[in-house]
Design an enzyme around this catalytic site. Structure first.
Site, mmCIF file in Angstrom:
data_model
loop_
_atom_site.group_PDB
_atom_site.id
_atom_site.type_symbol
_atom_site.label_atom_id
_atom_site.label_comp_id
_atom_site.label_asym_id
_atom_site.label_seq_id
_atom_site.Cartn_x
_atom_site.Cartn_y
_atom_site.Cartn_z
ATOM 1 C CB SER A 166 -2.845 -1.726 -9.465
ATOM 2 O OG SER A 166 -2.383 -2.331 -8.181
ATOM 3 C CG HIS A 173 -0.588 -4.452 -12.251
ATOM 4 N ND1 HIS A 173 0.700 -4.444 -12.999
ATOM 5 C CD2 HIS A 173 0.237 -3.813 -11.096
ATOM 6 C CE1 HIS A 173 1.655 -4.301 -12.484
ATOM 7 N NE2 HIS A 173 1.436 -3.680 -11.239
ATOM 8 C CG ASP A 208 0.977 -4.311 -7.596
ATOM 9 O OD1 ASP A 208 1.978 -4.086 -8.595
ATOM 10 O OD2 ASP A 208 -0.086 -3.359 -7.772
ATOM 11 C CG MET A 224 4.377 -6.000 -2.981
ATOM 12 S SD MET A 224 3.918 -4.049 -2.345
ATOM 13 C CE MET A 224 3.361 -3.582 -3.414
ATOM 14 C CG HIS A 227 4.821 -5.238 -10.665
ATOM 15 N ND1 HIS A 227 4.606 -3.767 -9.977
ATOM 16 C CD2 HIS A 227 6.137 -5.344 -10.636
ATOM 17 C CE1 HIS A 227 5.539 -3.250 -10.061
ATOM 18 N NE2 HIS A 227 6.787 -4.077 -10.279
ATOM 19 C CG MET A 251 7.034 -4.822 -6.934
ATOM 20 S SD MET A 251 5.872 -3.857 -6.570
ATOM 21 C CE MET A 251 4.606 -4.715 -6.854
ATOM 22 C CG MET A 271 8.561 0.408 -10.784
ATOM 23 S SD MET A 271 7.140 -0.277 -10.800
ATOM 24 C CE MET A 271 6.344 0.670 -9.220
ATOM 25 N N GLY A 300 6.337 -0.490 -3.526
ATOM 26 C CA GLY A 300 5.850 -0.948 -2.321
ATOM 27 C C GLY A 300 4.405 -0.570 -1.829
ATOM 28 C CG PHE A 301 3.623 1.293 0.593
ATOM 29 C CD1 PHE A 301 3.030 0.800 1.321
ATOM 30 C CD2 PHE A 301 4.792 1.540 0.494
ATOM 31 C CE1 PHE A 301 3.820 0.105 2.490
ATOM 32 C CE2 PHE A 301 5.569 1.071 1.542
ATOM 33 C CZ PHE A 301 5.006 0.501 2.753
ATOM 34 N N GLY A 307 -0.910 4.820 -3.980
ATOM 35 C CA GLY A 307 -1.313 6.072 -3.432
ATOM 36 C C GLY A 307 -0.369 7.099 -3.544
ATOM 37 C CG ASP A 351 2.834 0.083 -11.215
ATOM 38 O OD1 ASP A 351 1.739 0.836 -10.820
ATOM 39 O OD2 ASP A 351 3.268 -1.220 -10.862
ATOM 40 N N GLY A 380 1.100 6.335 -9.280
ATOM 41 C CA GLY A 380 0.534 7.561 -9.527
ATOM 42 C C GLY A 380 -0.253 7.809 -10.783
ATOM 43 N N GLY A 426 -3.748 2.094 -9.808
ATOM 44 C CA GLY A 426 -4.499 1.583 -8.619
ATOM 45 C C GLY A 426 -5.536 2.527 -7.966
ATOM 46 C CB SER A 427 -5.139 4.990 -5.192
ATOM 47 O OG SER A 427 -4.085 5.896 -5.809
HETATM 48 C C1 DX5 Z 1 3.315 -0.022 -6.385
HETATM 49 C C2 DX5 Z 1 2.551 -0.763 -7.101
HETATM 50 C C3 DX5 Z 1 1.569 -0.263 -7.769
HETATM 51 C C4 DX5 Z 1 0.447 0.395 -7.205
HETATM 52 C C5 DX5 Z 1 0.006 1.561 -8.032
HETATM 53 O O1 DX5 Z 1 4.330 -0.702 -5.685
HETATM 54 O O2 DX5 Z 1 3.464 -1.582 -8.134
HETATM 55 O O3 DX5 Z 1 1.027 -1.483 -8.992
HETATM 56 O O4 DX5 Z 1 -0.608 -0.399 -6.822
HETATM 57 O O5 DX5 Z 1 -0.776 2.246 -7.204
HETATM 58 P P1 DX5 Z 1 -1.341 3.666 -7.658
HETATM 59 O O6 DX5 Z 1 -1.903 3.824 -8.808
HETATM 60 O O7 DX5 Z 1 -2.162 4.085 -6.345
HETATM 61 O O8 DX5 Z 1 0.067 4.325 -7.397
HETATM 62 ZN ZN ZN Z 2 2.532 -2.924 -9.923
#
Ligand code: DX5
Ligand code: ZN
Length: 220
Positions: A17, A41, A43, A45, A72, A74, A144, A149-150, A152, A178, A180, A200-201
């Protein structure tokens, strides 16, 4: 055991991500990981569907990658923007069932009509029932594992039964997770039947991203 045998012969794929990438050098970051990941990926928003704003189609247009872009959305009223993302180079567009309501099937068909693959995502509070009627059409169901939304946030383990439920229904498309996803949580999802890991993180913070990719996909 190799990657494919763990999941009924399905290839285990990783889509980093880019939310956790350095946006100032996004294309360089993407290029540096392309050899060992499978999709990118993206994101999107809108500050309404989720309490955060990221980027739109004009930015997606400038993402350069030889890998498919998994976008994705959102956002509310996704049908208004699907053409823009298709034109911007999305290979696959994933909408939220909660944002489509009764129009979900029509929205997925609209995505296909623009030549893209289509996917549907469910928030943690939404059950698999919300997507049962479109499993024949969807190339991907995105479960999900955090509230969107975020980046990490912590993985919600109680989402794992949804993955098993989808496979028990006979769904053969990509089941993505998607939120954590790391070296500890990915194997739990793969074991339940997920084959597309979005990270992502954990992935972008790793010093050795190739090793992080192998750990997520179960190759180490
Ligand atoms: C959250 C996003 C994810 C996010 C995942 O709303 O859809 O794609 O970037 O990030 P981590 O892997 O850090 O949870
Ligand atoms: Zn995503």
């Amino acid at each position: 055991m190799n990657e494919e045998n763990k999941n009924n012969g399905r290839k285990i794929k990783l889509a980093p991500s880019i939310l956790s990438a350095d946006f100032g050098r996004l294309n360089e970051e993407i290029k540096s990981v392309e050899e060992f990941v499978d999709m990118i990926h993206v994101d999107v928003m809108d500050g309404h569907f989720v309490p955060n704003i990221t980027l739109g189609a004009p930015v997606v247009k400038f993402i350069k990658s030889k890998l498919p872009l998994d976008v994705h959305l959102m956002i509310e009223n996704p049908e208004k923007f699907i053409k823009d993302f298709a034109d911007a180079g999305a290979k696959r567009i994933v909408v939220h069932s909660e944002a489509c309501g009764e129009n979900l099937r029509a929205v997925l068909m609209m995505i296909k009509s623009f030549g893209c693959e289509c996917g549907v995502s469910i928030k943690p509070a939404t059950s698999v029932d919300a997507v049962k009627d479109v499993l024949d059409l969807a190339d991907e169901v995105l479960v999900m594992t955090v509230n969107p939304g975020f980046g990490g946030q912590s993985f919600m383990e109680d989402m794992v039964p949804k993955i098993r439920e989808l496979r028990a229904l006979g769904y053969q498309g990509d089941i993505a997770v998607d939120g954590g996803i790391n070296d500890k949580t990915a194997p739990v999802c793969i074991d339940a039947g997920a084959n597309l890991l979005i990270s992502g993180s954990y992935f972008f913070k790793a010093v050795d991203k190739k090793e992080a990719a192998q750990k997520i996909k179960g190759g180490l």
